[in-house]
Structures are given as structure tokens and as C-alpha cells.
Write an enzyme that holds these catalytic residues in place. Structure first.
Site, PDB file in Angstrom:
ATOM      1  N   GLU A   1      49.564  45.821  43.604  1.00 19.60           N
ATOM      2  CA  GLU A   1      49.356  44.403  43.909  1.00 19.60           C
ATOM      3  C   GLU A   1      48.203  44.163  44.895  1.00 19.60           C
ATOM      4  O   GLU A   1      48.361  43.438  45.882  1.00 19.60           O
ATOM      5  CB  GLU A   1      50.651  43.785  44.447  1.00 19.60           C
ATOM      6  CG  GLU A   1      51.812  43.867  43.467  1.00 19.60           C
ATOM      7  CD  GLU A   1      53.079  43.177  43.972  1.00 19.60           C
ATOM      8  OE1 GLU A   1      53.148  42.887  45.186  1.00 19.60           O
ATOM      9  OE2 GLU A   1      53.991  42.934  43.166  1.00 19.60           O
TER      10      GLU A   1
ATOM     11  N   GLU B   1      57.111  46.577  37.377  1.00 26.02           N
ATOM     12  CA  GLU B   1      58.224  45.850  37.988  1.00 26.02           C
ATOM     13  C   GLU B   1      58.526  44.628  37.133  1.00 26.02           C
ATOM     14  O   GLU B   1      57.606  43.948  36.673  1.00 26.02           O
ATOM     15  CB  GLU B   1      57.885  45.368  39.412  1.00 26.02           C
ATOM     16  CG  GLU B   1      57.654  46.452  40.439  1.00 26.02           C
ATOM     17  CD  GLU B   1      57.313  45.884  41.820  1.00 26.02           C
ATOM     18  OE1 GLU B   1      57.644  44.691  42.062  1.00 26.02           O
ATOM     19  OE2 GLU B   1      56.714  46.606  42.641  1.00 26.02           O
TER      20      GLU B   1
END
Length: 772
Positions: free
Chosen positions: A317, A436
Site C-alpha cells: 500500500e 487482502e
């Protein structure tokens, strides 16, 4: 059109030619007609066409558009096959006649008596024949209720993948070094009983890099020190003999970096107190570190050390931290490119990718998809050709008042837009790593343990996973996100407010009543409700076979393993749904038993419940609760014969992200489509980003034929989001498909974008049995 060089004269050209002829003869007054040009009769008209019509009522008289016949200079024969024609709005007739230049003609006929049936009539004018095609509408689904068709003898293959690979889906966000299992027996029983695979470790790399800081020289990692640490790591694994039995569970194990590792020295963009790494020399050195780590810290399993991972995420991220890093998305993209090139050079069998995107609200703020341009377009343009896969995180959410689902049409729109631009930019859609997915909301990050929150995760796990299961050739790996105990979070697992990490497989027994500040980690650890997700999916395996629901809010999939069928139905509706399951099995094999698992939310207990039981062998119906998942297991007396095929291919249009203007046509080309079978199905996938007050029902034609645009789409209406961003899935009659296809889209209102245009094509070896 080739007119065989016939000589045709206008009135003006005839006068001019006559004048020239007289002058050349001295202007004499002879009465001879020998010099007048001869006008040849022409009965072949200019090209004309009838617009195809679809979605017509059965057994109904319909009329074509009117066309004007031009290009003939004398009365021309006309005839029709299969219908009637009318000239200049006179009476209809089916008898042969003649027509003159500039006369209008239209045709009519009666539609078929059956649904979804194509009819053709042919009008012939002179030597030119043209066909009028029209199709009756599908049988109304509303009269059928909720239906699920399962064709047990038809395998469903996509991109060469025809079976359920549990190592890509039934995974956990854990690694071999994870020490948070209550005990070895619990670990072994969970992994083996539920047939679970290891997934992801993105905590080891930051720690290993930090250990090398003191021995580094001018930002260059010391190789000898890496060798020492690498040998220690391998020795730890070799001595952890309990872990060796799970090596077959690591087929798609992945490792990843964190933003704290970002090497600032590359761009000299760190002044003081920067988030990231201030000592590592460069992007090249980051890549070299990862390559040497793969060399020195792994073996080939067992007594040689842990198996080298096959998948590397460069950084977790990073774009959402670009501001904290005092960097930019373009710089972080460059880092990915450098790392991918280095690892490919040294470890050609290891796959490298990114950018591991968080918060993929590509349509945010109705801003013309600027977020997409600033993130995914930047990444694909800068590193798309170097990386092996794209990675992204997909979460359903909650704004403290309402649910905000991505599962359903929103997930489809996100992935389709990224894939299509990748095809346009690099020529390749790239596989996906969904490292995820589940439920996440910052409003519920620091709250007491809640079984309801566990349900929100479980519900999202099944909903999103089933969408990923529909892309078996594109998913490299995926994993529902939760941690075992998260003792690394806060102070020994407890934050400053007394709360623990929300998404965990294990909770302390004293937390179950919602208590906080439970600090005694030596207390009794018990399974959270997350275990039920794995209990539900523990048995599913086998060859994928054809299944289809009558409503997209029922997600369906089906697998055959020997004499056993697993039929999965997930309900995206907010209400309970009773559905009929229609088992089409050509050999009439006897059913020995039908059992079910049904995972749903029990309002009375404020907790998820996994119900299990048996159905009558003649059962044809089942009720799946709101947002719930059912897996129906049907055992036959003998092995199920799968001897027909449905081969699915996904195609991408030539353009994407097209602005919508009222009554303006937007054309797309989807080319090189293969339709090698006489039977098949197709679905046009229209990605839309529009304000909620704008239409989601455009007029669409494929190769000139109007399509029926459904009013419904996968999942909820998205009204709790700022705007709509989703895919509308539109059935396309298979016979309309050509090698090269033109799609025309027209809205009657202005605003928003067509974000993507793709098409699924199913080539079937036999006609499929369908509810309609």
C-alpha cells in the site's frame, strides 16, 4: 458497388454532351440521330439495409424501417421471401412486382412463437438481396422466480483452468514463522481438517532490512552480514521440524515489503523525520537486497531451509503513504520497475508485482477518474511491462451509518477498468494477486470484540471470493485478511484505548462479552467466529462445471469430484431467497444423498451460525438467508460423466474511460473474437461511473442489433456511496457475434463515464439447458 461500367447520364451532362457533339460537327442542322448517346438500363439499386430488431413480443406483426431505393433508371423487379413489402405506404403484398427510382419501401412479418428466436426475411430488388433480422425477447425471468441451472456434464473452462485450486483461494494471511498458534496440534488440525494454505508474510522483510543498517557502508548492504543472518534464518526453519509437514501448503506463498523500507536516498527527498528508510543507498540497492535475501535466506525445504517464495510484492500500500514518504506515485512506480528488473535477472522463476493498492475508489468525487489516472494509469504506464502481476486490496466497508459494499458490481468495475487499460497500454491484462480482502472500516478499528463484525468479514469473504473464483485463470493468489492473535499490535496486542486488533482468528475468552483492557495474554485463547468460514468451505474441490443463476444477486458456482457435486450459492440480496436448483444430468444417475451447509447471521444470537443438515433426495429448492452462503453437496450412485465443454474467453474493447454526452453515440470495437462452435453464450460488460440521478440503462447495439439492458446488476444499489461505479452485465445472443464486433452505446442524459467495455464469450460443445 461494381456497376459493370454502365454509362449513366444526368440531364445536365446529356445537354452538355449534345452541345459539344453539335459544335464538333460544325453546328449543322442534320436530322440524323446517330450521334446521340445510348442510355443503358440499370436495375441494380444502390446499397440499402434494414435495421435489425430485438426484444420483440412473440407471435406479433412487426414492421421494418423505411428505405429509399436509388440507383436504378427503370422499373425494377421486386420480390420477398418470408414476409410482405409495401411501396410508398401502399398496401402490403407478398407478390412480385416492380419499383422505380426514389420510391420508398418497407417490409413486415410476424415474429416467432417462441422466446429468444431469430427470424429472417429477404427482400430482392433487381439483382440485390437484403435481409431483415428480428429476434423475440427472452422468456421473462420474473415468472420463474429464482432459478439456478447446473449442467453436470458440461465442464466450465476459462483460460485453460477447469478446476478449483484451493491453494489460490482457501488461504490464510500467515507464514511458517508465525508463532501465534495456541499450540502445534491446533495448527495441524485446523490446516489439515479445513484444507487451508499459507498465504502472505509482509512483516519479515522490514525487520531483516533494519538489522542490516549498522553493518552497511554508505548505504550498501554488507553481503557477509546478510550471509550470517540468512544462515540463522535457515537454521531456525530447519530446527522447526513441525513446520516441514506444511510445505505442500506453501505453493503460492508470498512475501512483501512495507513503506518503512522506501529508500529516500534515491531522490534525496527526505529532510528530517521522514517516514521510510533514510540509509539505504538507492532503488537499485533495494532491489539487490531483495535478490540477495532470496539467495541467502531460503533453501529448498526441510533440512535446507524454507522454500524460496514464488511471489514478491515490492511494497504494501505505498501510494497512500506517498505524502508521508515525501515522495510521489511516479517515484514509487519507478522503484517497482527497478526491483522487478533485478529480481527477474537473478530469479527468473519469482513473480514480482504491485502496486498493492488500498482504497481503490477509482470513481471518487465524480472527478473524471482522476484517482485512476494518478494511481493505476501512472503505475501501468511506468512499470506495467516489467511487473508480472497487479495486486490490490478489496474491502466492503461501513461509514458508521450504512454498509458500503464493494462486493458485487463495484469489484467487477474496478478490476475491469484496470485490466482493460493494461491491455491498451501493455497488450496484457496481467494476473491478479488479491493479497487482502474482506471487511474494513476505520469506524470499527478500535472497538471491543464483536461477533457481528466477524460476520461482516465472513459475509464479505465468501462474496468477494466467489467473484475471484469466476476468474480462475487470472487469480495468482488471494487471501481473506485476518491475523492469528496480532500480539504485535499496540502493547502486547492492546492499544492505548484497551482494544485489540479487530480481525483475528483467535480471541481471549474474556473478550467474548465485549470487555476491553483484557491484558492477560496467558488466558484461554479460543477460535473467533472466523473459523466458520473455513468450516463452510472445507470440502469443496473438483472440476468446475456449468452453472448459472436467473438473478445476478445469486452468485453460483459448481464443482464435480467423482460422484459428488458441490453447488455453491451466495446471496447478495438483503432478504432471504428461496431458489430452485435444476440439476441437468444426462445419464439420469440415481442420487444417493443431499446435504447442505448454510452460513448465515442469526439475529437472535447476534452472531454467525453454520447450520448443517440433510435434504430429501428429490429436493429441488433451498432457502439461502440474506447475505448468506449455502453449499449443497449431492452424492450420486456413480461417477458423474463430464463429456461436454464450455470454454470461456474474456475480450477487451479498443478504448475505455469515455465521457458520456446525451444522445451521442460512443462506439467500441471488440475484435478477434472466436466463435468456433455453433452453440454458445456471451455477456457484454459495461463499466459505468455515474451520479445516482443518472441512467444506468443506455441503448446498446452489437453489430447493429439492439440489446436488452437489464435493470438489475450484481449486489446492492450503491446508494450509500457518493456515486455509482459498477459493471452492467448484458446478455448478447451468440449468433450476433462476429470476428470483429462494433458496439454502439447511447445515453439520453449527460454525465459520468463509460469506464470499461469487455465481453465474456462461452463457446459450448452443445446447447445448454437453461431456465429460459
Amino acid at each position: 458497388m461494381n456497376k459493370n461500367y454502365k454509362f449513366k447520364l444526368s440531364k445536365l451532362s446529356f445537354i452538355l454532351l449534345t452541345s459539344v457533339s453539335l459544335i464538333s460537327c460544325g453546328g449543322g442542322s442534320s436530322n440524323s440521330n446517330n450521334d446521340k448517346p445510348e442510355i443503358t438500363e440499370d436495375t441494380t439499386p444502390d446499397a440499402f439495409s434494414f435495421q435489425a430488431q430485438s426484444n420483440l413480443a412473440v407471435n406479433t406483426l412487426i414492421e421494418s424501417n423505411s428505405v429509399t431505393i436509388t440507383g436504378i433508371n427503370s422499373a425494377t423487379k421486386i420480390s420477398i421471401s418470408g414476409g410482405e413489402y409495401a411501396i410508398d405506404n401502399n398496401s402490403y403484398t407478398s407478390s412480385p412486382s416492380t419499383i422505380n427510382n426514389n420510391q420508398n419501401i418497407k417490409v413486415r412479418a410476424t415474429t416467432a412463437e417462441t422466446y429468444s428466436t431469430l427470424t429472417k426475411i429477404t427482400l430482392t430488388v433487381g439483382e440485390l438481396s437484403k435481409t431483415f433480422e428480428f429476434t423475440t425477447k427472452p422468456e421473462p425471468v420474473t415468472a420463474l422466480g429464482y432459478q439456478v441451472d447446473v449442467n453436470l456434464n458440461v465442464s466450465h473452462t476459462k483460460g485453460g483452468v477447469d478446476s478449483f485450486d484451493r491453494s489460490r483461494y482457501i488461504t490464510m494471511h500467515i507464514a511458517t514463522s508465525d508463532s501465534e498458534w495456541p499450540d502445534n496440534e491446533t495448527q495441524k488440525q485446523f490446516i489439515e481438517d479445513y484444507d487451508v494454505y499459507y498465504g502472505r508474510n509482509n512483516g519479515a522483510l522490514p525487520w531483516q532490512l533494519k538489522r542490516l543498517e549498522t553493518s552497511a557502508t554508505e548505504g550498501i548492504v554488507d553481503d557477509d552480514q546478510m550471509t550470517i543472518f540468512g544462515n540463522q534464518t535457515k537454521s531456525n526453519y530447519i530446527n522447526s521440524t513441525h513446520e516441514h509437514q506444511f510445505e505442500d501448503r506453501m505453493a503460492n506463498m508470498m512475501y512483501g515489503g512495507q513503506p518503512v523500507m522506501y529508500p529516500h536516498q534515491e531522490k534525496n527527498n527526505c529532510n528530517t523525520d521522514c517516514y521510510g528508510n533514510t540509509w539505504l543507498a538507492s532503488y537499485d540497492e533495494y532491489g539487490r537486497f531483495l535478490s540477495e535475501w532470496l539467495n541467502k535466506y531460503f533453501g529448498s525445504g526441510g533440512t535446507t531451509g524454507e522454500q524460496k517464495p514464488k511471489i514478491i510484492e515490492v511494497m504494501n500500500e505505498p501510494f497512500v503513504h506517498s505524502g508521508d514518504l515525501n515522495s510521489s506515485n511516479a517515484n514509487i512506480t519507478e522503484l517497482h520497475k527497478v526491483v522487478a528488473q533485478r529480481i527477474h535477472q537473478d530469479h527468473p522463476n519469482v513473480k514480482v508485482g504491485g502496486y498493492t493498492a488500498a482504497y481503490p475508489a477509482l470513481e471518487a468525487n465524480n472527478s473524471g477518474f482522476q484517482l485512476f489516472d494518478n494511481t493505476w494509469k501512472t503505475f501501468i504506464d511506468g512499470a506495467g511491462e516489467q511487473v508480472d502481476f497487479y495486486s490490490i486490496h478489496l474491502y466492503d466497508g461501513h461509514d458508521n451509518s450504512n454498509h458500503q459494499f464493494r462486493s458485487g458490481s463495484n469489484v467487477e468495475a474496478i478490476l475491469d477498468m484496470i485490466e482493460q487499460y493494461s491491455v491498451i497500454s501493455t497488450g496484457d491484462a496481467k494476473p491478479w494477486v488479491i493479497s487482502e480482502y474482506g471487511f474494513y472500516s476505520p469506524h470499527y478499528k478500535s472497538t471491543p470484540y464483536s461477533k457481528q463484525e466477524d460476520w461482516w468479514n465472513i459475509r464479505s469473504f465468501s462474496s468477494i471470493m466467489m467473484q475471484l473464483m469466476d476468474k480462475p485463470d487470472q487469480i495468482m493468489t488471494s487471501m481473506p485478511f485476518f491475523i492469528l492473535k496480532a500480539l504485535w499490535s499496540g502493547n502486547a496486542g492492546v492499544d492505548s484505548d484497551g482494544h485489540r486488533y479487530p480481525s483475528r482468528l483467535f480471541v481471549l475468552k474474556d473478550e467474548l462479552d465485549g470487555s476491553i483492557n483484557v491484558t492477560n495474554n496467558d488466558g484461554e485463547w479460543v477460535f473467533s467466529e472466523m473459523e466458520k468460514f473455513y468450516q463452510l468451505w472445507s470440502e469443496v474441490k473438483g472440476k468446475r462445471i456449468d452453472s448459472k443463476p436467473s438473478d445476478l444477486d445469486l452468485q453460483t458456482d459448481a464443482y464435480v469430484d467423482g460422484n459428488t457435486l458441490y453447488l455453491i450459492v451466495n446471496n447478495l440480496e438483503a432478504d432471504d431467497v428461496e431458489f430452485n436448483f435444476n440439476l441437468n444430468e444426462n445419464n439420469n444417475t440415481q442420487i444417493n444423498s443431499i446435504s447442505y451447509k448454510h452460513l448465515y447471521y442469526n439475529d437472535a444470537q447476534s452472531a454467525p451460525e453454520l447450520a448443517q443438515g440433510d435434504l430429501d433426495n428429490n429436493a429441488k429448492q433451498f432457502t439461502v438467508n440474506a447475505h448468506a452462503t449455502s453449499i449443497i453437496k449431492i452424492t450420486y450412485a456413480s461417477d458423474i460423466v463430464v463429456n461436454e465443454t464450455s470454454n470461456e474467453t474474456k475480450y477487451y474493447a479498443d478504448k475505455f474511460k469515455q465521457q458520456i454526452t446525451a444522445n451521442n453515440s460512443t462506439q467500441f470495437a471488440i475484435n478477434d473474437v472466436q466463435t468456433s462452435t455453433t452453440s454458445g453464450e456471451a455477456v457484454l460488460r459495461l463499466g459505468l461511473g455515474r451520479a445516482h440521478n443518472l441512467s444506468l440503462e443506455p441503448t446498446i447495439t452489437v453489430n447493429g442489433t439492439n440489446l436488452i439492458v437489464p435493470k438489475d446488476f450484481r449486489g446492492y444499489d450503491q446508494k450509500t456511496r457518493d456515486s455509482f461505479f459498477g459493471v452492467i452485465e448484458i446478455p448478447v445472443p451468440y449468433h450476433l457475434l462476429q470476428k470483429n464486433n462494433t458496439i454502439d452505446v447511447r445515453f439520453d442524459d449527460t454525465g459520468g463515464y463509460i469506464s470499461s467495455m469487455t465481453m465474456q464469450v462461452f463457446e459450448t460443445s452443445a446447447a445448454l439447458t437453461r431456465f429460459n
